[in-house]
Scaffold this motif. Structure first.
Motif, PDB file in Angstrom:
ATOM      1  N   ALA A 293       0.832  -1.202   0.000  1.00 42.21           N
ATOM      2  CA  ALA A 293       0.000   0.000   0.000  1.00 42.21           C
ATOM      3  C   ALA A 293       0.866   1.252   0.000  1.00 42.21           C
ATOM      4  CB  ALA A 293      -0.924   0.001   1.216  1.00 42.21           C
ATOM      5  N   ASP A 294       1.906   1.266   0.833  1.00 42.23           N
ATOM      6  CA  ASP A 294       2.792   2.432   0.898  1.00 42.23           C
ATOM      7  C   ASP A 294       3.526   2.635  -0.423  1.00 42.23           C
ATOM      8  OD1 ASP A 294       2.030   2.868   3.499  1.00 42.23           O
ATOM      9  OD2 ASP A 294       3.825   1.952   4.387  1.00 42.23           O
ATOM     10  N   ARG A 295       3.947   1.550  -1.059  1.00 42.12           N
ATOM     11  CA  ARG A 295       4.673   1.666  -2.328  1.00 42.12           C
ATOM     12  C   ARG A 295       3.791   2.269  -3.418  1.00 42.12           C
ATOM     13  NH1 ARG A 295       6.761  -3.987  -3.836  1.00 42.12           N
ATOM     14  NH2 ARG A 295       7.567  -2.863  -5.646  1.00 42.12           N
ATOM     15  N   VAL A 296       2.537   1.835  -3.481  1.00 39.14           N
ATOM     16  CA  VAL A 296       1.620   2.372  -4.489  1.00 39.14           C
ATOM     17  C   VAL A 296       1.336   3.850  -4.219  1.00 39.14           C
ATOM     18  CG1 VAL A 296      -0.692   2.232  -5.492  1.00 39.14           C
ATOM     19  CG2 VAL A 296       0.571   0.126  -4.975  1.00 39.14           C
ATOM     20  N   GLU A 297       1.045   4.188  -2.964  1.00 41.35           N
ATOM     21  CA  GLU A 297       0.753   5.586  -2.649  1.00 41.35           C
ATOM     22  C   GLU A 297       1.968   6.476  -2.909  1.00 41.35           C
ATOM     23  OE1 GLU A 297      -1.234   8.421   0.792  1.00 41.35           O
ATOM     24  OE2 GLU A 297      -0.546   6.416   1.352  1.00 41.35           O
ATOM     25  N   ASN A 298       3.162   5.995  -2.574  1.00 46.95           N
ATOM     26  CA  ASN A 298       4.372   6.782  -2.819  1.00 46.95           C
ATOM     27  C   ASN A 298       4.612   7.000  -4.310  1.00 46.95           C
ATOM     28  OD1 ASN A 298       4.872   6.972  -0.083  1.00 46.95           O
ATOM     29  ND2 ASN A 298       6.294   5.242  -0.032  1.00 46.95           N
ATOM     30  N   ALA A 299       4.325   5.977  -5.121  1.00 49.82           N
ATOM     31  CA  ALA A 299       4.482   6.117  -6.571  1.00 49.82           C
ATOM     32  C   ALA A 299       3.528   7.178  -7.117  1.00 49.82           C
ATOM     33  CB  ALA A 299       4.233   4.775  -7.259  1.00 49.82           C
ATOM     34  N   ILE A 300       2.298   7.164  -6.627  1.00 50.54           N
ATOM     35  CA  ILE A 300       1.323   8.179  -7.043  1.00 50.54           C
ATOM     36  C   ILE A 300       1.794   9.567  -6.625  1.00 50.54           C
ATOM     37  CG2 ILE A 300      -1.030   9.032  -6.643  1.00 50.54           C
ATOM     38  CD1 ILE A 300      -1.870   6.048  -6.343  1.00 50.54           C
ATOM     39  N   ALA A 301       2.278   9.685  -5.385  1.00 46.13           N
ATOM     40  CA  ALA A 301       2.744  10.983  -4.882  1.00 46.13           C
ATOM     41  C   ALA A 301       3.907  11.506  -5.712  1.00 46.13           C
ATOM     42  CB  ALA A 301       3.143  10.850  -3.410  1.00 46.13           C
TER      43      ALA A 301
END
Length: 331
Positions: A293-301
């Motif tokens: 979840a953190d990896r996906v959100e960080n990629a979006i950010a």
């Protein structure tokens, strides 16, 4: 392996749903997707926009990802979204409102969460005509439903180290219905002395959020107000294309974006998948896949901050497939 029901929806729903599948597969979470559909596209086949097999699948798998579904305005079938929430008793509508660097907004450091009661209020659907020239809608507020949504808000605040819970209401006018909600909220607040509690009248709350959005943390409110306040929040952070959502009960959770089905751009590879992707991030956390979840959100950010590969609603010209591939590359 997790088994998740996938409801692609209609309009841009299938496109953004496929984007989320691709990203979650790319981040390495092993999910078996069980696809069923609802909405206008299944009316001719099943005679209903919400076939029983959709609900049966969600009940069996306990977790679902749902694309947007069109709701006719003024006539036609009632909202499939509302029906799913009521039939599965998904009494929590959770909508995080968070700014990301690079998003098309002048606001910074907005980070609050809306807890919207999801089963009653004016959305209970109890209405009738009174003669030819009038109609009545009945608003239902119960102590049971009010207590469990307020407790859910406080439990979230406790778990996520949030400091303030604000009850939103119109008890100055609707003294019995909203008065009951506010009274219940104050009673529940006494069980959480470590968390600050206050309340705001809904119209004042709208003004406060536009002027001082960084002063609020967790908001809890009846159904209609939650619908309005969460869209106001979307305006603060750059639009509905950045606003995720979840519908949660005691055993079942359905994750969906806040935005609609945008039929005018359906099939044109123009839709912004980020809102449903962020809903997928909420789903991954629900499944305790925290690192993914953190990896996906960080990629979006990262992509929002750079501003090079963005869909039109975010100020760019990228296609749905292009921004999806860019997110996957960042993983």
């Amino acid at each position: 392996m997790e088994t998740v029901t996938l409801i692609p929806g209609d309009g841009i729903g299938p496109e953004v749903s496929r984007a989320v599948q691709k990203v979650i597969d790319a981040v390495g979470v092993d999910i078996e997707w069980k696809e069923v559909n609802a909405g206008a596209g299944v009316m001719d086949k099943y005679g209903t926009p919400l076939p029983d097999k959709v609900l049966d699948s969600v009940r069996k798998n306990k977790v679902a990802l749902k694309g947007p579904i069109t709701t006719p305005v003024g006539s036609g079938f009632r909202s499939v979204n509302v029906a799913i929430r009521k039939k599965l008793d998904l009494y929590i509508n959770l909508r995080p409102v968070k700014t990301y660097k690079g998003a098309p907004t002048k606001f910074k450091d907005v980070n609050y969460v809306v807890f919207r009661e999801n089963t009653e209020g004016l959305y209970a659907g109890i209405e009738h005509e009174v003669g030819e020239d009038a109609a009545e809608s009945i608003k239902i507020i119960t102590r049971k439903a009010s207590k469990r949504i307020v407790k859910a808000a406080f439990e979230y605040a406790k778990r996520e180290n949030r400091k303030l819970v604000t009850a939103v209401h119109k008890a100055n006018i609707m003294k019995l219905s909203d008065g009951l909600f506010l009274e219940t909220a104050k009673e529940v607040a006494k069980e959480y002395p470590e968390i600050e509690f206050n309340d705001r009248i809904v119209d004042n709350m709208c003004m406060q959020l536009v002027q001082y959005p960084d002063e609020y943390d967790v908001l809890v409110m009846p159904n209609l107000y939650g619908d309005v306040i969460s869209d106001l929040g979307a305006g603060l952070i750059g639009g509905l294309g950045l606003t995720p959502g979840a519908n949660i009960g005691d055993e079942i959770a359905v994750f969906e974006a806040v935005h609609g089905s945008a039929p005018d751009i359906a099939g044109k590879d123009k839709a912004n998948p980020i809102a449903l992707l962020l809903s997928g991030v909420l789903m991954l956390r629900h499944l305790e896949e925290f690192e993914a979840a953190d990896r996906v959100e960080n990629a979006i950010a990262e992509i929002l901050a750079e501003g090079k590969v963005l869909t039109k609603d975010l100020g760019g010209e990228a296609a749905t497939t292009e921004i999806t591939e860019e997110i996957i590359n960042r993983l």
